[in-house]
Scaffold this motif. Sequence first.
Motif, PDB file in Angstrom:
ATOM      1  N   TRP A   1       0.836  -1.210   0.000  1.00  0.00           N
ATOM      2  CA  TRP A   1       0.000   0.000   0.000  1.00  0.00           C
ATOM      3  C   TRP A   1       0.868   1.257   0.000  1.00  0.00           C
ATOM      4  O   TRP A   1       0.598   2.204  -0.736  1.00  0.00           O
ATOM      5  CB  TRP A   1      -0.917  -0.052   1.217  1.00  0.00           C
ATOM      6  N   TYR A   2       1.923   1.244   0.833  1.00  0.00           N
ATOM      7  CA  TYR A   2       2.812   2.407   0.903  1.00  0.00           C
ATOM      8  C   TYR A   2       3.580   2.607  -0.405  1.00  0.00           C
ATOM      9  O   TYR A   2       3.702   3.737  -0.912  1.00  0.00           O
ATOM     10  CB  TYR A   2       3.804   2.252   2.065  1.00  0.00           C
ATOM     11  N   VAL A   3       4.114   1.525  -0.974  1.00  0.00           N
ATOM     12  CA  VAL A   3       4.845   1.640  -2.242  1.00  0.00           C
ATOM     13  C   VAL A   3       3.902   2.095  -3.351  1.00  0.00           C
ATOM     14  O   VAL A   3       4.286   2.879  -4.235  1.00  0.00           O
ATOM     15  CB  VAL A   3       5.519   0.306  -2.607  1.00  0.00           C
ATOM     16  N   ALA A   4       2.653   1.637  -3.300  1.00  0.00           N
ATOM     17  CA  ALA A   4       1.668   2.067  -4.296  1.00  0.00           C
ATOM     18  C   ALA A   4       1.454   3.579  -4.236  1.00  0.00           C
ATOM     19  O   ALA A   4       1.319   4.246  -5.266  1.00  0.00           O
ATOM     20  CB  ALA A   4       0.346   1.340  -4.070  1.00  0.00           C
ATOM     21  N   LYS A   5       1.444   4.128  -3.012  1.00  0.00           N
ATOM     22  CA  LYS A   5       1.263   5.572  -2.880  1.00  0.00           C
ATOM     23  C   LYS A   5       2.457   6.328  -3.476  1.00  0.00           C
ATOM     24  O   LYS A   5       2.300   7.410  -4.063  1.00  0.00           O
ATOM     25  CB  LYS A   5       1.088   5.946  -1.404  1.00  0.00           C
ATOM     26  N   LEU A   6       3.662   5.772  -3.332  1.00  0.00           N
ATOM     27  CA  LEU A   6       4.835   6.399  -3.954  1.00  0.00           C
ATOM     28  C   LEU A   6       4.716   6.378  -5.480  1.00  0.00           C
ATOM     29  O   LEU A   6       5.092   7.338  -6.159  1.00  0.00           O
ATOM     30  CB  LEU A   6       6.108   5.687  -3.499  1.00  0.00           C
ATOM     31  N   ASN A   7       4.190   5.269  -6.004  1.00  0.00           N
ATOM     32  CA  ASN A   7       3.955   5.214  -7.454  1.00  0.00           C
ATOM     33  C   ASN A   7       2.922   6.262  -7.885  1.00  0.00           C
ATOM     34  O   ASN A   7       3.016   6.841  -8.978  1.00  0.00           O
ATOM     35  CB  ASN A   7       3.479   3.818  -7.858  1.00  0.00           C
ATOM     36  N   SER A   8       1.932   6.507  -7.018  1.00  0.00           N
ATOM     37  CA  SER A   8       0.937   7.536  -7.327  1.00  0.00           C
ATOM     38  C   SER A   8       1.577   8.909  -7.430  1.00  0.00           C
ATOM     39  O   SER A   8       1.198   9.732  -8.276  1.00  0.00           O
ATOM     40  CB  SER A   8      -0.153   7.558  -6.244  1.00  0.00           C
ATOM     41  N   VAL A   9       2.550   9.160  -6.543  1.00  0.00           N
ATOM     42  CA  VAL A   9       3.251  10.446  -6.581  1.00  0.00           C
ATOM     43  C   VAL A   9       3.966  10.613  -7.921  1.00  0.00           C
ATOM     44  O   VAL A   9       3.914  11.685  -8.547  1.00  0.00           O
ATOM     45  CB  VAL A   9       4.256  10.548  -5.416  1.00  0.00           C
ATOM     46  N   VAL A  10       4.627   9.546  -8.373  1.00  0.00           N
ATOM     47  CA  VAL A  10       5.311   9.604  -9.668  1.00  0.00           C
ATOM     48  C   VAL A  10       4.302   9.842 -10.796  1.00  0.00           C
ATOM     49  O   VAL A  10       4.505  10.683 -11.673  1.00  0.00           O
ATOM     50  CB  VAL A  10       6.098   8.305  -9.927  1.00  0.00           C
ATOM     51  N   ALA A  11       3.189   9.123 -10.754  1.00  0.00           N
ATOM     52  CA  ALA A  11       2.181   9.256 -11.810  1.00  0.00           C
ATOM     53  C   ALA A  11       1.609  10.664 -11.884  1.00  0.00           C
ATOM     54  O   ALA A  11       1.274  11.149 -12.968  1.00  0.00           O
ATOM     55  CB  ALA A  11       1.055   8.239 -11.580  1.00  0.00           C
ATOM     56  N   SER A  12       1.516  11.330 -10.736  1.00  0.00           N
ATOM     57  CA  SER A  12       0.889  12.657 -10.717  1.00  0.00           C
ATOM     58  C   SER A  12       1.838  13.780 -11.108  1.00  0.00           C
ATOM     59  O   SER A  12       1.395  14.853 -11.490  1.00  0.00           O
ATOM     60  CB  SER A  12       0.331  12.939  -9.313  1.00  0.00           C
ATOM     61  N   THR A  13       3.139  13.542 -10.966  1.00  0.00           N
ATOM     62  CA  THR A  13       4.079  14.658 -11.155  1.00  0.00           C
ATOM     63  C   THR A  13       5.007  14.522 -12.356  1.00  0.00           C
ATOM     64  O   THR A  13       5.592  15.516 -12.794  1.00  0.00           O
ATOM     65  CB  THR A  13       4.949  14.820  -9.892  1.00  0.00           C
ATOM     66  N   VAL A  14       5.151  13.326 -12.908  1.00  0.00           N
ATOM     67  CA  VAL A  14       6.167  13.126 -13.927  1.00  0.00           C
ATOM     68  C   VAL A  14       5.855  13.889 -15.216  1.00  0.00           C
ATOM     69  O   VAL A  14       6.761  14.354 -15.916  1.00  0.00           O
ATOM     70  CB  VAL A  14       6.353  11.618 -14.210  1.00  0.00           C
ATOM     71  N   VAL A  15       4.566  14.053 -15.544  1.00  0.00           N
ATOM     72  CA  VAL A  15       4.209  14.751 -16.777  1.00  0.00           C
ATOM     73  C   VAL A  15       4.603  16.222 -16.715  1.00  0.00           C
ATOM     74  O   VAL A  15       4.854  16.863 -17.748  1.00  0.00           O
ATOM     75  CB  VAL A  15       2.702  14.584 -17.061  1.00  0.00           C
TER      76      VAL A  15
END
Length: 477
Positions: free
Chosen positions: A257-271
């Motif tokens: 769950w925690y690692v998934a939230k880190l992936n969410s951060v990448v998904a929201s900011t990388v663009v």
Amino acid sequence: MHGNYKVASQVLDIPSSSKQRKLAFLLGSVITAASLSALPFGMTALPAMEPFLSAAIGWLIFGDMLTAFIIYSQYRASGLPGLMVLSCTYLFSGLMKFLHVLTFPDLFGEFGVFIGAGGQTAGWLWVFWHGGFSLGILVYAWVNRKWSKPFESKEQVFKFGTAGITLTLLTVLGVFELAALGERWLPNIIDQSDYREVNTSGIGPLLWILNFFALLALWGRVKGWSMMHLWLAVALLALMMDVTLTLFAGMRFTLGWYVAKLNSVVASTVVICAVVNEVNRLFIRLSEQHRQLVESGQQLEHANEQLIRLTNLDGLTEIPNRRRFDEILAWELESPEERSTALSLLIIDIDCFKAYNDYYGHQGGDHVLKEIAWTIYAEAKKEQGFAARYGGEEFVVVLSGLETQQTLEFSERLRQAVATLSIEHLRSKAEPHVTISVGGYRLAPFDPMSGEELILRADRCLYRAKEEGRNRSVVEG
């Protein structure tokens, strides 16, 4: 109007470079490797850290809203419908995340800050957030492929942009009402922190498939890999890893769950990396154009420098040549009735230059020509004047606004500057170092005179300076 939008769309379609593709591949590999490494341990329970959730969701909201704003700005500039869809997709995602954190259990109360929200609300908002983003990307890929032409007018851009934002806000409101107030119509997917029913109900796998198809659609239907599309693909990959880990973990506050939230951060900011880069390039271009406009209105010194770069230069000395001098003099003398300042012309000759060439060789002579040329050029710039190589060992200087005595004083400064170079000349009849003779003529304001006549009078003064022993100045007018 259509042509202006076409230019803007070309800016947005900047292709990704090889370096950017390598970086995107590396980041995608790291995301995939880290996520798959965490997968076997995804159900490992960890301490519940509400501050982590608040910080992560806050960053997610910031990333989505900023991306939505920047992409919408690009939509207004280009008129491309696909950018409006993409902007609304990020707007939807950011608002859903905002509602998700406000309804997260025990973060702002038992079931958040909204009256009517229950234990299922945050879970369903998570489902709608991820599913809505994937659906938005699918729509973007289709519109970008089928409706690639920009809108024809500003009115259309405003009308469709307003409609898109309004529809997005209404969708968010409707989805929230469904998740918060319509729990009795939706199946239960979470019990306390256990949300394994998301998988058993089939909603989780459907969500993962939807995300996977969004990635495939972007890969296969978008024309060309621009910088923005490259990083959008990385964002979708991170989102897919987010969904994968979340579904596998099955419970909140686990490792997955925690690692998934880190992936969410990448998904929201990388663009943002791609979009901000494009905006930055446009800003740099506009700044450069503004700088050029400002420089064009500055002092005559800067204007002369700019003109010299655009005209012919002497091949040896790299200062303006005879042709450029003829243009400048003709321009100065074209309308004597409008010339309200005096005009001074100096002709400079290097004393005994043939003897110098014979004794020191042509390479030595070329060196002397360059040194003296740049000395004359630098002194002329101090008076906002124009200097050029007239031919052979002769140079000319055009000055404006000086009296006869001031012209003579400048000639003496010029002669002294050359003498200060202390270039040895053992064959000179004037001094044991290189010297110059200067002849000048000052033309009074409004006095008509041809260029040939002005040159002739200055040349006569130069002849007198040579006759009187060289290394001196003679100015009339």
